[in-house]
Design an enzyme around this catalytic site. Structure first.
Site: not given
Length: 899
Positions: A30, A100, A109, A111, A356, A472, A780, A847, A867
């Site tokens: 902010k 704020r 919302g 805080m 934002r 909200h 693997s 995997c 991979y």
């Protein structure tokens, strides 16, 4: 020369600022946005930001502030007074401010906020005389007492709401807006009495005490329960802290030429390049966001789409709306991303209070990213970096079947897309409780508040009867990927009776409903769904990702359905086929059990002979679907007792099929019982004790390979031996596989090509990887078991105590969900290094479930694996994370070179 003082406060206003957009870590999102908008010359009320470093200092020093903070705040406040021509605490011309929070990551919302700070018994009279509007002045004061008492003094919100409701009842009015200035004075007197009664001391009248109380409350709210929950769900570190923004008040509730609103520069649900938002005439910011009054649309187009009768801002305030459209264009061009903005109109003048990066659904994120590339705002790599890999989950799941019959009972706003069915619950705790028991729930609330965050996360979908598209519920649901229908005004929720009614229909707690967040429809019962179509923007962006990534992405699959699904999602082979899953089918489990209860090898071989043709067909099916892509088949891994029956009827069936007594089956189950089966007679240990099992599986694999060769398809199967700890185990079993291959090759006349490798899932195997690679042609990493054996943690039991470890900051994440890069990761890197030192071109993959976790995928890229393999629905997530890993690596190298 005197040492320079540390700067804890950054000022903004009057077309300039001491901060910038790239200082969000210090100023919070902010604060950085306010600074940047000031630098861009946009109309921003002046103010200042106390940095996130103050928050960190505050918690590190037992809730104390740095000694220079007070004087720096006073200097910054004096500048705000100068720019506004008013004075803080002055009885005739008072400066009022908002306080704020603003963390570096958006936490809508979560805080606390305090508005109209600086009002007391004297300054409220100054505000009344200055504005010429007594009702506005007293309304502002009562709002301030209510917010401050809740946020700073810790009094419950309902204590104040009840007072207003009583006054409205006595006056015979329904709306707050119908109360007069005298009514508000009466409310204020009752509010002040309530504070004194509950706290034993009067409401603070000193404006400087008010300011420091509010600053402390905002820093304190960084550690409130809802903020902690939100951080945990969104992987936001605790040590980031929040900044505090103090800003001169502008009033959207001063009369009918005033308004307040929230807007998105593009549609956050669909991504359409259309201005999207809501506003309220004669209101303050929290009225829009809290969903207390139903807001109106900014644009005529939006109003028509939602069939609203309320006039759009475009019609009511055309001049200001045009200015807002110019701001929209300027901010998008500057930030090169969709922005979420808050604004206030005071007496016909526009003021910007926030910008934002806007939260959006995955569908919207894809469309915005792809269209911004076409608009030449960003390039393909930036577009790929814009999408949060985990958010793709939202796109890969079913939507409602358009052909299904639907009994629509109510309609609200389509606040967050997706279809969801579940049992109706009316509070967040219950939603979490039932979800933990495996139930699907729809959380239904009049309006949600930040306290509901855990229940919203647990629920499949959310319904509110109040609030709009920027409430909200809507913002949080979109960020979480939950379906949400907001502002369904026809629904009357009764928390006491645990039911909601719409006309003559009563929907009780635990009744099943379906919601469609894309249309706003609420339906009775469970509606069938259809699989998603993955083309258009998804296909375009994934194409860019595939061109960028180095890491291949395979899938974990052993059924034709999973294999086909994974192919559709872009899998480049099978990285793990768990053959044991194939034996649990009804037509096979009896033969498997016969084999286990057999007295000797001959009996076992007879039972295995029945399974062999079925196994062969399994592999033919998978090879056919994979069309020549690599397929890694893991030979039997779990301990044999897992296949044996526990129910008496099943015991009898096995006894009958095997030609033995039920007592013998029970005795065999007892014999095979293990105290710690995870570390018991399983994996390659079964192959050593009962080689005939692995021989049958190898034969089935090679017979399937031969069958494919006869159809002109050359398959190179990868045969994986599980749970190897020593070179010798792998050597014995590879010799056996080679022997079977040789026999089948000779019989069929087909020259077989194949690889034999192992799963690295024990620390010893990782440490001795150099010698194991003398035999194994690929590794693997089975990171599920490697995590268990490295930590000495049971995956099935850890969930009971892991929350204590998160609370004590021992673990930041569940090590089974996101790879422990320091410990388990170190073993992976070490094994990769030692394996490659022995066999230069050894193929390396992973995997475990970690193969679909973005942070773990990025680790695998950095560790140089070939991979990752993951469940079918996570394949696109892994593809995108792998592309982002490649981009991040190049950026880091370029940065290093430049330095």
């Amino acid at each position: 020369m005197a040492a320079q003082k540390h700067r804890w406060v950054y000022r903004f206003g009057n077309g300039k600022a001491e901060g910038r957009a790239d200082m969000r870590n210090l100023l919070g999102g902010k604060g950085a946005g306010l600074a940047e908008m000031s630098n861009l010359g946009l109309p921003v009320p002046p103010g200042f930001t106390a940095t996130t470093e103050v928050c960190t200092y505050y918690y590190a020093n037992k809730n104390a502030y740095p000694k220079e903070l007070k004087s720096q705040v006073e200097t910054a406040l004096a500048q705000v007074e100068k720019l506004t021509g008013s004075k803080f605490g002055d009885a005739k011309n008072p400066l009022l401010v908002s306080v704020r929070s603003g963390a570096r990551a958006s936490m809508p919302g979560m805080m606390d906020t305090v508005l109209n700070l600086g009002l007391n018994e004297k300054t409220v009279e100054g505000l009344k005389d200055q504005s010429g509007n007594p009702r506005f002045a007293y309304d502002s004061y009562r709002r301030f007492i209510q917010m401050y008492s809740n946020v700073v003094l810790g009094l419950e919100h309902h204590l104040f709401e009840e007072i207003i409701e009583d006054v409205k009842r006595v006056r015979g009015v329904a709306l707050d807006t119908e109360l007069t200035a005298d009514d508000w004075k009466e409310v204020i007197a009752s509010y002040l009495d309530t504070v004194k009664k509950h706290l034993g001391k009067p409401f603070p009248q000193d404006v400087h005490d008010q300011l420091w109380g509010a600053i402390g409350a905002v820093f304190g709210s960084w550690m409130n329960a809802r903020a902690i929950t939100y951080r945990k769900l969104n992987d936001i570190p605790e040590d980031w802290g929040t900044a505090v923004n103090v800003q001169a008040m502008v009033f959207g509730n001063r009369g009918d030429d005033c308004a307040t609103g929230v807007a998105f520069t593009r549609n956050p649900s669909t991504g359409e390049n259309a201005f999207y938002g809501e506003y309220l005439v004669n209101a303050q910011g929290e009225d829009v966001v809290a969903g207390i009054r139903t807001p109106q649309n900014l644009t005529v187009k939006g109003k028509e789409e939602q069939r609203s009768k309320l006039p759009a801002m475009e019609e009511v305030m055309p001049k200001v709306f045009k200015q807002l459209c110019d701001v929209r264009k300027k901010l998008e061009k500057h930030y090169r991303d969709m922005q979420d903005i808050e604004f206030t109109v005071q007496q016909g003048k526009l003021y910007m209070l926030q910008t934002r990066t806007g939260k959006r659904t995955a569908q919207a994120a894809l469309r915005i990213a792809v269209e911004m590339v076409k608009e030449k705002l960003i390039n393909e790599k930036e577009a790929v970096m814009r999408i949060e890999p985990k958010s793709l989950d939202q796109l890969l799941h079913p939507t409602l079947d358009p052909k299904a019959k639907k009994q629509i009972v109510a309609k609200g706003l389509p606040a967050s897309p997706g279809a969801a069915s579940g049992k109706v619950v009316f509070n967040a705790d219950e939603a979490e409780e039932l979800t933990n028991k495996g139930e699907k729930v729809i959380l239904c609330r009049i309006e949600t508040s930040p306290e509901d965050i855990h229940g919203m996360h647990a629920a499949k979908g959310i319904v509110t009867s109040r609030g709009g598209m920027t409430s909200h519920a809507a913002v949080v649901a979109r960020g979480m990927g939950r379906a949400c229908v907001a502002g369904a005004g026809d629904l009357h929720m009764d928390y006491a009776k645990q039911q909601m009614t719409v006309k003559d229909t009563i929907i009780k707690k635990l009744d099943i409903v379906t919601i469609d967040g894309s249309t706003g429809e609420i339906m009775l019962g469970e509606i069938p769904t259809v699989q998603p179509e993955l083309s258009g923007n998804f296909g375009t962006l994934m194409g860019w990702a595939d061109n960028i990534r180095r890491l291949k992405v395979r899938t974990n699959a052993e059924t034709p359905l999973d294999a086909r699904t994974a192919r559709k999602f872009g899998a480049e082979g099978i990285g793990l086929c768990r053959t044991e899953h194939m034996f649990f089918d009804v037509d096979r489990i009896t033969s498997m059990r016969e084999m286990i209860v057999a007295d000797d090898e001959q009996g076992r071989r007879a039972a295995l002979a029945k399974l062999e043709p079925m196994q062969k067909q399994d592999f033919v099916d998978l090879f056919t679907i994979m069309e020549g892509l690599p397929v890694t088949i893991r030979l039997l891994d779990p301990p044999l007792h897992e296949f044996l029956p526990h129910e008496e009827t099943e015991v009898a069936a096995v006894a009958s099929a095997a030609g033995v007594s039920a007592e013998k089956v029970r005795k065999r189950t007892q014999q095979l019982h293990e105290a710690n089966p995870m570390l018991g007679h399983r994996g390659c240990r079964l192959g050593i004790s009962y080689p005939e099992i692995y021989e049958m599986q190898a034969r089935a694999i090679f017979l399937a390979t031969v069958a494919m060769a006869k159809k002109g398809k050359n398959i190179v199967p990868e045969i994986m031996i599980p749970l190897v700890a020593t070179r010798k185990e792998l050597e014995i079993l590879k010799n056996m596989v080679d022997r079977i291959a040789s026999e089948i090759s000779e019989k069929s006349g087909v020259k077989l090509k194949y690889l034999v490798g192992t799963m690295i899932e024990l620390p010893r195997a990782a440490l001795r990887a150099g010698e194991i690679a003398e035999i194994g042609e690929f590794f693997s990493f089975g990171t599920n078991d490697l995590t268990q054996t490295t930590f000495g943690l049971s995956r099935d039991d850890a969930a009971k105590f892991l929350p204590d470890y998160y609370k004590a900051n021992i673990f930041e994440h569940d090590p089974f969900a996101s790879l422990d890069q320091d410990g388990v990761g170190e073993l992976v890197k070490l094994a990769a290094e030692r394996g490659r030192a022995t066999r230069k071109n050894i193929k390396l993959g992973i995997c475990g479930e970690h193969g679909g976790d973005p942070a773990s995928v990025k680790f695998c890229h950095r560790a140089g694996l070939n991979y990752v393999s993951c469940s079918p629905y996570r394949v696109p997530i892994a593809r995108l994370a792998a592309a982002q890993a490649a981009i991040e690596e190049k950026r880091a190298a370029a940065k290093k070179k430049a330095a």
